[in-house]
Write a protein that holds these residues in place. Structure first.
Motif, short mmCIF file in Angstrom:
data_model
loop_
_atom_site.label_atom_id
_atom_site.label_comp_id
_atom_site.label_asym_id
_atom_site.label_seq_id
_atom_site.Cartn_x
_atom_site.Cartn_y
_atom_site.Cartn_z
N ALA A 76 0.83 -1.21 0.00
CA ALA A 76 0.00 0.00 0.00
C ALA A 76 0.87 1.26 0.00
O ALA A 76 0.55 2.24 -0.70
N LEU A 77 1.95 1.26 0.74
CA LEU A 77 2.85 2.41 0.75
C LEU A 77 3.46 2.65 -0.63
O LEU A 77 3.56 3.80 -1.09
N TYR A 78 3.87 1.58 -1.29
CA TYR A 78 4.43 1.73 -2.64
C TYR A 78 3.38 2.25 -3.62
O TYR A 78 3.67 3.10 -4.47
N VAL A 79 2.16 1.76 -3.52
CA VAL A 79 1.08 2.23 -4.39
C VAL A 79 0.81 3.71 -4.13
O VAL A 79 0.68 4.50 -5.07
N PHE B 49 3.52 5.83 -5.60
CA PHE B 49 3.36 5.93 -7.05
C PHE B 49 2.22 6.88 -7.42
O PHE B 49 2.36 7.72 -8.31
N LEU B 50 1.09 6.77 -6.72
CA LEU B 50 -0.07 7.61 -7.03
C LEU B 50 0.17 9.08 -6.72
O LEU B 50 -0.36 9.96 -7.41
N TYR B 51 0.96 9.36 -5.69
CA TYR B 51 1.21 10.73 -5.27
C TYR B 51 2.63 11.20 -5.61
O TYR B 51 3.17 12.10 -4.97
N ALA B 52 3.22 10.61 -6.63
CA ALA B 52 4.58 10.99 -7.03
C ALA B 52 4.66 12.45 -7.46
O ALA B 52 5.60 13.16 -7.10
N ASP B 53 3.67 12.91 -8.21
CA ASP B 53 3.69 14.31 -8.68
C ASP B 53 3.61 15.28 -7.51
O ASP B 53 4.31 16.30 -7.50
N GLU B 54 2.78 14.97 -6.53
CA GLU B 54 2.67 15.83 -5.35
C GLU B 54 3.96 15.85 -4.54
O GLU B 54 4.37 16.88 -4.00
N THR B 55 4.62 14.69 -4.47
CA THR B 55 5.89 14.61 -3.75
C THR B 55 6.96 15.45 -4.44
O THR B 55 7.73 16.16 -3.77
N VAL B 56 7.00 15.39 -5.75
CA VAL B 56 7.95 16.22 -6.51
C VAL B 56 7.62 17.70 -6.32
O VAL B 56 8.53 18.53 -6.18
N ARG C 92 12.87 23.65 -2.32
CA ARG C 92 14.00 24.31 -2.99
C ARG C 92 13.77 25.80 -3.15
O ARG C 92 14.71 26.59 -3.15
N GLU C 93 12.50 26.19 -3.29
CA GLU C 93 12.18 27.60 -3.52
C GLU C 93 12.03 28.41 -2.24
O GLU C 93 11.69 29.59 -2.31
N GLY C 94 12.23 27.80 -1.10
CA GLY C 94 12.23 28.58 0.12
C GLY C 94 11.33 28.10 1.24
O GLY C 94 11.49 28.51 2.38
N GLU C 95 10.37 27.24 0.96
CA GLU C 95 9.50 26.71 2.01
C GLU C 95 10.21 25.50 2.64
O GLU C 95 9.89 24.36 2.36
N LYS C 96 11.15 25.79 3.50
CA LYS C 96 12.09 24.77 3.99
C LYS C 96 11.45 23.67 4.82
O LYS C 96 12.02 22.59 4.97
N ILE C 97 10.27 23.89 5.37
CA ILE C 97 9.64 22.86 6.22
C ILE C 97 9.32 21.60 5.41
O ILE C 97 9.27 20.50 5.97
N TRP C 98 9.18 21.71 4.09
CA TRP C 98 8.81 20.57 3.26
C TRP C 98 9.93 19.56 3.09
O TRP C 98 9.71 18.47 2.59
N PHE C 99 11.15 19.89 3.55
CA PHE C 99 12.23 18.91 3.48
C PHE C 99 11.95 17.71 4.38
O PHE C 99 12.53 16.65 4.21
N LEU C 100 11.04 17.88 5.34
CA LEU C 100 10.71 16.79 6.25
C LEU C 100 9.88 15.68 5.59
O LEU C 100 9.91 14.54 6.04
N VAL C 101 9.17 16.01 4.53
CA VAL C 101 8.29 15.03 3.90
C VAL C 101 9.04 13.79 3.42
O VAL C 101 8.65 12.67 3.74
N PRO C 102 10.13 13.92 2.64
CA PRO C 102 10.83 12.70 2.23
C PRO C 102 11.43 11.92 3.40
O PRO C 102 11.52 10.69 3.36
N ILE C 103 11.80 12.62 4.46
CA ILE C 103 12.34 11.94 5.63
C ILE C 103 11.25 11.10 6.30
O ILE C 103 11.48 9.94 6.67
N VAL C 104 10.07 11.65 6.43
CA VAL C 104 8.94 10.92 7.04
C VAL C 104 8.54 9.74 6.16
O VAL C 104 8.27 8.64 6.66
N ILE C 105 8.53 9.95 4.84
CA ILE C 105 8.20 8.86 3.92
C ILE C 105 9.22 7.72 4.05
O ILE C 105 8.85 6.55 4.16
N ALA C 106 10.49 8.06 4.06
CA ALA C 106 11.54 7.03 4.19
C ALA C 106 11.44 6.30 5.52
O ALA C 106 11.62 5.08 5.59
N PHE C 107 11.13 7.03 6.60
CA PHE C 107 10.99 6.42 7.92
C PHE C 107 9.81 5.44 7.93
O PHE C 107 9.93 4.32 8.45
#
Length: 79
Positions: free
Chosen positions: A16-19, A22-29, A36-51
């Motif tokens: 389910a996590l992989y699905v 895949f479904l929310y790949a565009d939102e993650t990008v 990268r444009e300055g809203e630095k709090i969003w760097f946490l999202v990939p960390i939470v996903i990886a965890f």
């Protein structure tokens, strides 16, 4: 709950996590772009996903090996 049932549940959760990834790949990008444009709090999202992936997949792997009967050798008892 038996180890086989746990392996099935965690395997389904891992799938389910992989699905979802895949479904929310565009939102993650998009979140990465915003970080990268300055809203630095969003760097946490990939960390939470990886965890989350690490926890669920690790639990699945442990339950899977236990379900098929493979366990680590107890070095204290083998001597």
């Amino acid at each position: 709950m038996s180890s086989l049932a746990r392996a099935i549940v965690y395997g389904a959760a891992s799938l389910a996590l992989y699905v979802l990834l895949f479904l929310y790949a565009d939102e993650t990008v998009e979140l990465a772009r915003r970080a990268r444009e300055g809203e630095k709090i969003w760097f946490l999202v990939p960390i939470v996903i990886a965890f989350a992936f690490s926890l669920v997949h690790g639990a699945f792997t442990g339950s899977f090996w236990e379900a098929i009967g493979l366990r680590p050798v107890d070095k204290k008892r083998s001597k």
